[in-house]
Enzyme design. Sequence first.
Site, PDB file in Angstrom:
ATOM      1  N   ASP A 184       0.379  46.971  31.421  1.00 45.35           N
ATOM      2  CA  ASP A 184      -0.527  47.784  30.466  1.00 45.35           C
ATOM      3  C   ASP A 184      -1.400  48.241  30.652  1.00 45.35           C
ATOM      4  O   ASP A 184      -1.741  49.376  30.090  1.00 45.35           O
ATOM      5  CB  ASP A 184      -0.781  46.679  29.397  1.00 45.35           C
ATOM      6  CG  ASP A 184       0.375  46.604  28.277  1.00 45.35           C
ATOM      7  OD1 ASP A 184       1.660  46.794  28.589  1.00 45.35           O
ATOM      8  OD2 ASP A 184      -0.160  45.758  27.077  1.00 45.35           O
ATOM      9  N   GLY A 243      -0.952  47.690  15.777  1.00 46.79           N
ATOM     10  CA  GLY A 243      -0.328  46.658  15.413  1.00 46.79           C
ATOM     11  C   GLY A 243      -1.185  45.480  15.386  1.00 46.79           C
ATOM     12  O   GLY A 243      -2.140  45.459  14.835  1.00 46.79           O
ATOM     13  N   ASN A 297       9.702  41.292  27.229  1.00 43.59           N
ATOM     14  CA  ASN A 297       8.547  41.351  27.102  1.00 43.59           C
ATOM     15  C   ASN A 297       8.017  39.960  26.316  1.00 43.59           C
ATOM     16  O   ASN A 297       8.354  39.613  25.430  1.00 43.59           O
ATOM     17  CB  ASN A 297       8.179  42.421  26.237  1.00 43.59           C
ATOM     18  CG  ASN A 297       6.789  42.612  25.606  1.00 43.59           C
ATOM     19  OD1 ASN A 297       6.007  41.472  25.935  1.00 43.59           O
ATOM     20  ND2 ASN A 297       6.534  43.217  24.783  1.00 43.59           N
ATOM     21  N   LYS A 317      10.758  39.475  23.460  1.00 46.97           N
ATOM     22  CA  LYS A 317      11.190  40.595  23.033  1.00 46.97           C
ATOM     23  C   LYS A 317      12.067  41.001  24.131  1.00 46.97           C
ATOM     24  O   LYS A 317      11.832  41.017  25.283  1.00 46.97           O
ATOM     25  CB  LYS A 317      10.151  41.618  22.590  1.00 46.97           C
ATOM     26  CG  LYS A 317      10.676  42.995  21.903  1.00 46.97           C
ATOM     27  CD  LYS A 317       9.475  43.881  21.683  1.00 46.97           C
ATOM     28  CE  LYS A 317      10.130  44.997  20.787  1.00 46.97           C
ATOM     29  NZ  LYS A 317       9.003  45.874  20.378  1.00 46.97           N
ATOM     30  N   GLY A 336      -2.018  43.729  17.490  1.00 47.92           N
ATOM     31  CA  GLY A 336      -3.095  43.956  18.540  1.00 47.92           C
ATOM     32  C   GLY A 336      -3.066  45.804  18.233  1.00 47.92           C
ATOM     33  O   GLY A 336      -2.377  46.112  18.165  1.00 47.92           O
ATOM     34  N   ILE A 372       1.542  49.301  12.470  1.00 55.97           N
ATOM     35  CA  ILE A 372       0.990  49.743  11.323  1.00 55.97           C
ATOM     36  C   ILE A 372       0.598  51.221  11.529  1.00 55.97           C
ATOM     37  O   ILE A 372       0.618  52.135  10.520  1.00 55.97           O
ATOM     38  CB  ILE A 372      -0.809  49.315  11.322  1.00 55.97           C
ATOM     39  CG1 ILE A 372      -0.543  47.528  11.025  1.00 55.97           C
ATOM     40  CG2 ILE A 372      -1.643  49.661  10.424  1.00 55.97           C
ATOM     41  CD1 ILE A 372      -1.682  46.841  11.471  1.00 55.97           C
ATOM     42  N   GLU A 377       2.575  53.611  12.352  1.00 55.23           N
ATOM     43  CA  GLU A 377       3.714  54.415  12.171  1.00 55.23           C
ATOM     44  C   GLU A 377       4.008  54.058  10.781  1.00 55.23           C
ATOM     45  O   GLU A 377       4.811  55.041  10.064  1.00 55.23           O
ATOM     46  CB  GLU A 377       4.756  53.911  12.969  1.00 55.23           C
ATOM     47  CG  GLU A 377       4.807  54.234  14.353  1.00 55.23           C
ATOM     48  CD  GLU A 377       5.628  53.595  15.253  1.00 55.23           C
ATOM     49  OE1 GLU A 377       6.801  53.350  14.713  1.00 55.23           O
ATOM     50  OE2 GLU A 377       5.355  53.375  16.372  1.00 55.23           O
ATOM     51  N   GLU A 419       7.677  52.047  24.023  1.00 51.84           N
ATOM     52  CA  GLU A 419       7.382  51.334  25.354  1.00 51.84           C
ATOM     53  C   GLU A 419       8.472  50.704  26.367  1.00 51.84           C
ATOM     54  O   GLU A 419       8.751  50.977  27.423  1.00 51.84           O
ATOM     55  CB  GLU A 419       6.520  49.965  25.232  1.00 51.84           C
ATOM     56  CG  GLU A 419       5.295  50.311  24.266  1.00 51.84           C
ATOM     57  CD  GLU A 419       4.269  49.124  24.030  1.00 51.84           C
ATOM     58  OE1 GLU A 419       3.590  48.749  24.532  1.00 51.84           O
ATOM     59  OE2 GLU A 419       4.709  48.872  22.776  1.00 51.84           O
TER      60      GLU A 419
END
EC number: 2.7.2.1
Length: 398
Positions: A146, A208, A9, A16, A210, A330, A332, A384
Site C-alpha cells: 500500500d 471507506g 488481503n 478477503k 479507512g 463510501i 462510490e 485493487e
Amino acid sequence: MSKLVLVLNCGSSSLKFAVVDAENGEEHLSGLAECLHLPEARIKWKLDGKHEAQLGNGAAHEEALAFMVETILASKPELSENLAAIGHRVVHGGEQFTQSALITDDVLKGIEDCATLAPLHNPAHIIGIKAAQKSFPALKNVAVFDTAFHQTMPEESYLYALPYNLYKEHGIRRYGMHGTSHLFITREVAGLLNKPVEEVNIINCHLGNGASVCAVKNGQSVDTSMGLTPLEGLVMGTRCGDIDPAIIFHLHDTLGYSVEKINTMLTKESGLQGLTEVTSDCRFVEDNYGEKEEATRAMDVFCHRLAKYVAGYTATLDGRLDAITFTGGIGENSAPIREMVLNRLGIFGIEVDSEANLKARFGGEGVITTENSRIPAMVISTNEELVIAEDTARLAGL
C-alpha cells in the site's frame, strides 16, 4: 500459460480473497471471511451464485484459508488447477519497499520488520503469506505494498517537524496507505481523459471505513493524508484522523488513561463511531442527517475535514487540477457526502450535477459535475485486486 492469480488481503480480523485473470481482469471468484477470532466467524463467497458458511467458534486466518482451498476451490477444479501465482496486499512496506516484490525469506523478514508501523495489519499479512505457501508450495507469492505508490512524495510532504534524527535513525515519516487504489484511479483517469499517466494531476478521495486523500501530480503521489500509520488524516469509521497530539498527554496525565486505553480509543472508538456514539456505519450518518443530532454532527465533521484536505492539496499541483475523484465504499456510494464536500469547494468553480451524482452509486460511475464546472469531479470504482493480480503476474513471470 494461465494468468489466474489468487489475490489475498488479510486484515486483522478478516480475509478477503479473489481469483483474477491478470490478462483480461475477469474475476472468477471473490469472497470474504470476517469476524475471525470471534464466535460468529463466517465466510461469504461468490462462485456460481452467492454462498455463506460458518467457520466455527474462534476460527482464524489459517482456518479461513483452509476452507477456501479445501471447500470453495475444490468445488471448481478448473480454477484451483490453473492458479499460476498468489498476490498479497501488504499495508506497510516502510522505505524498504518502493515497489511490489517477489516474496523471499528476506522480503518476509522486511514485512515483519515493518509490523511496528502497521501492528493491526502486517502480522495478519505474514500469517496469510505463510498459510498460502503451505497450501500452494509450487506457486510464487508476490507482495504488493500500500505504501509503495507514495514513495515518490517529496521530502517536504513526508517529513514531520520533529527532530530530524527520528527520521534518519528510526524512519519516522509519512508513508501513506491505499496506494494500490490511488494508483488504479490515476490510471483510470488517464484513460478517461485520453492523457498519458505521466501528465495526470488529480486529487483522489478513497473513502471507506479507512479513508485517505492523495494528491497526484504528473501521475505520481506527491502528498497523502495518512501518515506513519493509517491513523492520521481524515475522519474514518473508528479512527480519529488528525488531532492535537497534546490531547494524548492530557488523557494520560490529567484523566488517567493508560497508553493502551488511549490507543484503543483513537483507533477503534473514534471517528464516526466516536462522534455518533452509536455506530461507525456511514449509512446511519447519511440516512439520519438533519434528523438526529449525532448523525448530523458526524457527517458535518467528516465532510469539513475532507473538503479541507482536498482544498489544501490543490497547492501541491502547480496550478493544474484535472479532476477530483471519489472511490472506495463510501466514495462510490454516498451521493450526499460527495455533494456536501464539493459544495464546500465552490471557490474553485465546482458545480455539482445532482442528478448525475445520484446515478453514480451502486456500481454507477462517471462525471458528477456540470459542464460549467471549472474542475470535473468523477466517481470511479476502484479495483485493487486487478492491480495486485497484474503486478503478481509480472513478477512471477507469467
